[in-house]
Design a protein around this motif. Sequence first.
Motif, PDB file in Angstrom:
ATOM      1  N   ARG A  59      27.890 -11.148  29.270  1.00 17.71           N
ATOM      2  CA  ARG A  59      27.782  -9.738  28.884  1.00 17.71           C
ATOM      3  C   ARG A  59      29.167  -9.153  28.685  1.00 17.71           C
ATOM      4  O   ARG A  59      30.156  -9.626  29.250  1.00 17.71           O
ATOM      5  N   TYR A  61      31.003  -5.302  28.919  1.00 15.31           N
ATOM      6  CA  TYR A  61      30.701  -3.997  29.486  1.00 15.31           C
ATOM      7  C   TYR A  61      31.965  -3.154  29.635  1.00 15.31           C
ATOM      8  O   TYR A  61      33.079  -3.667  29.652  1.00 15.31           O
ATOM      9  N   TRP A  74      28.718  -1.248  19.401  1.00 12.63           N
ATOM     10  CA  TRP A  74      29.178  -2.579  19.798  1.00 12.63           C
ATOM     11  C   TRP A  74      29.496  -3.401  18.564  1.00 12.63           C
ATOM     12  O   TRP A  74      28.778  -3.363  17.567  1.00 12.63           O
ATOM     13  N   ALA A  78      29.203  -8.911  20.800  1.00 15.65           N
ATOM     14  CA  ALA A  78      28.321  -7.962  21.495  1.00 15.65           C
ATOM     15  C   ALA A  78      27.386  -7.382  20.441  1.00 15.65           C
ATOM     16  O   ALA A  78      27.689  -6.393  19.805  1.00 15.65           O
ATOM     17  N   ARG A  79      26.254  -8.003  20.249  1.00 10.62           N
ATOM     18  CA  ARG A  79      25.345  -7.641  19.162  1.00 10.62           C
ATOM     19  C   ARG A  79      24.259  -6.666  19.612  1.00 10.62           C
ATOM     20  O   ARG A  79      23.084  -6.903  19.419  1.00 10.62           O
ATOM     21  N   CYS A  80      24.679  -5.568  20.199  1.00 15.42           N
ATOM     22  CA  CYS A  80      23.719  -4.556  20.661  1.00 15.42           C
ATOM     23  C   CYS A  80      23.616  -3.389  19.702  1.00 15.42           C
ATOM     24  O   CYS A  80      22.888  -2.438  19.971  1.00 15.42           O
ATOM     25  N   SER A  83      24.086   2.126  20.853  1.00 16.62           N
ATOM     26  CA  SER A  83      23.269   2.532  22.004  1.00 16.62           C
ATOM     27  C   SER A  83      24.057   3.522  22.844  1.00 16.62           C
ATOM     28  O   SER A  83      25.202   3.838  22.539  1.00 16.62           O
ATOM     29  N   LYS A  85      24.213   2.746  26.135  1.00 13.82           N
ATOM     30  CA  LYS A  85      24.453   1.898  27.306  1.00 13.82           C
ATOM     31  C   LYS A  85      25.905   1.454  27.377  1.00 13.82           C
ATOM     32  O   LYS A  85      26.566   1.274  26.362  1.00 13.82           O
ATOM     33  N   SER A  87      26.826  -1.436  28.742  1.00  9.94           N
ATOM     34  CA  SER A  87      26.929  -2.892  28.765  1.00  9.94           C
ATOM     35  C   SER A  87      26.053  -3.484  27.672  1.00  9.94           C
ATOM     36  O   SER A  87      25.099  -2.861  27.203  1.00  9.94           O
ATOM     37  N   CYS A  88      26.405  -4.703  27.287  1.00 13.66           N
ATOM     38  CA  CYS A  88      25.698  -5.396  26.221  1.00 13.66           C
ATOM     39  C   CYS A  88      25.591  -6.872  26.596  1.00 13.66           C
ATOM     40  O   CYS A  88      26.610  -7.560  26.708  1.00 13.66           O
ATOM     41  N   ASN A  89      24.367  -7.362  26.813  1.00 11.99           N
ATOM     42  CA  ASN A  89      24.175  -8.779  27.088  1.00 11.99           C
ATOM     43  C   ASN A  89      24.461  -9.579  25.831  1.00 11.99           C
ATOM     44  O   ASN A  89      24.211  -9.108  24.714  1.00 11.99           O
ATOM     45  N   ALA A  90      24.981 -10.790  26.007  1.00 14.75           N
ATOM     46  CA  ALA A  90      25.362 -11.596  24.853  1.00 14.75           C
ATOM     47  C   ALA A  90      25.102 -13.063  25.123  1.00 14.75           C
ATOM     48  O   ALA A  90      25.138 -13.518  26.266  1.00 14.75           O
TER      49      ALA A  90
END
Length: 125
Positions: A59, A61, A74, A78-80, A83, A85, A87-90
Amino acid sequence: MKTTLKALTLIAGTLFAGQAFSAELVCDVYAKNSGNSWGNGTKNCMAFDYSFGSSTNGRFYLKNVTKEIQEVRWNGSARCGTSSKTSCNASIRAYASNSATATILYKDGTWETTNTARASYETGH
């Protein structure tokens, strides 16, 4: 002439000062099968394991955000998308370039682009 110089100095100072915030983009990489991770929570993180997979979880963040966020855009690994948020899970691909940045739009109308965070992953191939 003095008035013009003062006005230009004020405008330039506002533009540069407006971008000097303290938000920092950092990363985590999660090793599989009891592997090892280094540098989690910094702008350069990595993991190593013997899973022989092609990717692992991670991630990106934000840290040290001092203002209310309206939107985060992002970029990179970081393909979010967009948003609110922090943080961005990756999916962190093995032996590939996994880097990201974020553009933060604050509720007070200011914005900043973060540093680049880089996540690395090796699987023992």
